[in-house]
Write an enzyme that holds these catalytic residues in place. Structure first.
Site, PDB file in Angstrom:
ATOM      1  N   TYR A  92       0.866  -1.018   0.078  1.00  0.00           N
ATOM      2  CA  TYR A  92      -0.153  -0.039   0.139  1.00  0.00           C
ATOM      3  C   TYR A  92       0.878   1.117   0.073  1.00  0.00           C
ATOM      4  O   TYR A  92       0.774   2.259  -0.842  1.00  0.00           O
ATOM      5  CB  TYR A  92      -0.829  -0.008   1.261  1.00  0.00           C
ATOM      6  CG  TYR A  92      -1.696   1.242   1.275  1.00  0.00           C
ATOM      7  CD1 TYR A  92      -3.017   1.159   0.519  1.00  0.00           C
ATOM      8  CD2 TYR A  92      -1.683   2.245   2.086  1.00  0.00           C
ATOM      9  CE1 TYR A  92      -4.096   2.295   0.680  1.00  0.00           C
ATOM     10  CE2 TYR A  92      -2.472   3.247   2.215  1.00  0.00           C
ATOM     11  CZ  TYR A  92      -3.730   3.319   1.424  1.00  0.00           C
ATOM     12  OH  TYR A  92      -4.729   4.527   1.530  1.00  0.00           O
ATOM     13  N   LYS A  96       1.297   4.157  -3.016  1.00  0.00           N
ATOM     14  CA  LYS A  96       0.765   5.727  -2.661  1.00  0.00           C
ATOM     15  C   LYS A  96       2.235   6.640  -2.738  1.00  0.00           C
ATOM     16  O   LYS A  96       2.044   7.645  -2.976  1.00  0.00           O
ATOM     17  CB  LYS A  96       0.236   5.745  -1.383  1.00  0.00           C
ATOM     18  CG  LYS A  96      -1.270   4.952  -1.011  1.00  0.00           C
ATOM     19  CD  LYS A  96      -2.037   5.652  -2.087  1.00  0.00           C
ATOM     20  CE  LYS A  96      -3.513   5.016  -1.907  1.00  0.00           C
ATOM     21  NZ  LYS A  96      -4.590   5.942  -2.762  1.00  0.00           N
ATOM     22  N   THR A 127     -14.184   5.451   5.358  1.00  0.00           N
ATOM     23  CA  THR A 127     -14.880   5.034   4.012  1.00  0.00           C
ATOM     24  C   THR A 127     -15.005   3.514   4.277  1.00  0.00           C
ATOM     25  O   THR A 127     -14.472   2.868   5.126  1.00  0.00           O
ATOM     26  CB  THR A 127     -13.767   5.454   2.695  1.00  0.00           C
ATOM     27  OG1 THR A 127     -12.755   4.594   2.987  1.00  0.00           O
ATOM     28  CG2 THR A 127     -13.706   7.031   2.842  1.00  0.00           C
TER      29      THR A 127
END
Length: 209
Positions: A92, A96, A127
């Site tokens: 991840y 990013k 989210t």
């Protein structure tokens, strides 16, 4: 139809309808938690394909049209994890950080062509991504998930992002704790070594044999 082809089609449809495209937000994201030793190459491919290539496809599809019209603005959604390293989330972080490099470099190229480019690096957002995190080779029953009351609501995030995009901020980091962490990390990365070691040590207690 590939994701890239879909992105191109969307941009073409907008240009056809309005004769231009002024603004695009590229926000593609999926998350994964697991030590690198336990990850397969497919874990890496998925993270790069979604988090990095998804953003690139949208950005370059719009960029060409914006260069032709001499104006436009591209907003790419990164993450605080794209500014500081986070153990057990390396794919991840990798995706990013790459989004950040791509966005910052594209901002330099686009500046002389009338195209503005912005990078958004939020802290923890409220989210559905947190409900879809893949945990690899750990005992999920013993996991302690972050409390949503500390997450940034999407409505508040949208107001902040739109305000900063209108100001053409190169890097938009929020909330305050995220900016503070970034400032401290830039000042002295070693400050976070103890914290990162604790995060990894606690995570390893959950690792399956």
């Amino acid at each position: 139809m590939t994701i890239y082809e879909s992105a191109q089609r969307i941009v073409k449809d907008v240009v056809k309808k309005y004769d231009r495209i002024d603004l695009i937000f590229n926000t593609a994201g999926t998350a994964l938690n697991g030590e690198t030793r336990d990850l397969s190459v497919e874990h890496w491919r998925k993270m790069i394909d979604v988090n990095l290539m998804g953003v690139i496809y949208g950005a370059i599809s719009a960029y060409g049209a914006m260069v032709k019209q001499g104006s436009g603005q591209i907003v790419n959604i990164g993450s605080l994890a794209g500014l500081i390293p986070v153990p057990k989330e390396i794919p991840y972080c990798t995706s990013k950080w790459a989004v950040g490099g791509f966005t910052n470099a594209l901002r330099l190229e686009g500046a002389g062509l009338g195209v503005k480019v912005n990078l958004v690096c939020p802290g923890i957002m409220r989210t559905p991504i947190h409900d879809r995190v893949d945990y690899v080779h750990v005992d999920q029953k013993r996991l302690t998930r972050p409390q949503s009351k500390h997450f940034v609501p999407p409505e508040a995030a949208a107001r902040i992002i739109l305000d900063q995009v209108a100001r053409n901020r190169a890097i938009i980091i929020f909330p305050f704790y995220a900016r503070l962490i970034w400032w401290l990390y830039r000042l002295n990365p070693s400050i976070f070594n103890l914290l990162f070691r604790k995060i990894l040590r606690d995570f390893r207690k959950l690792r399956l044999p």
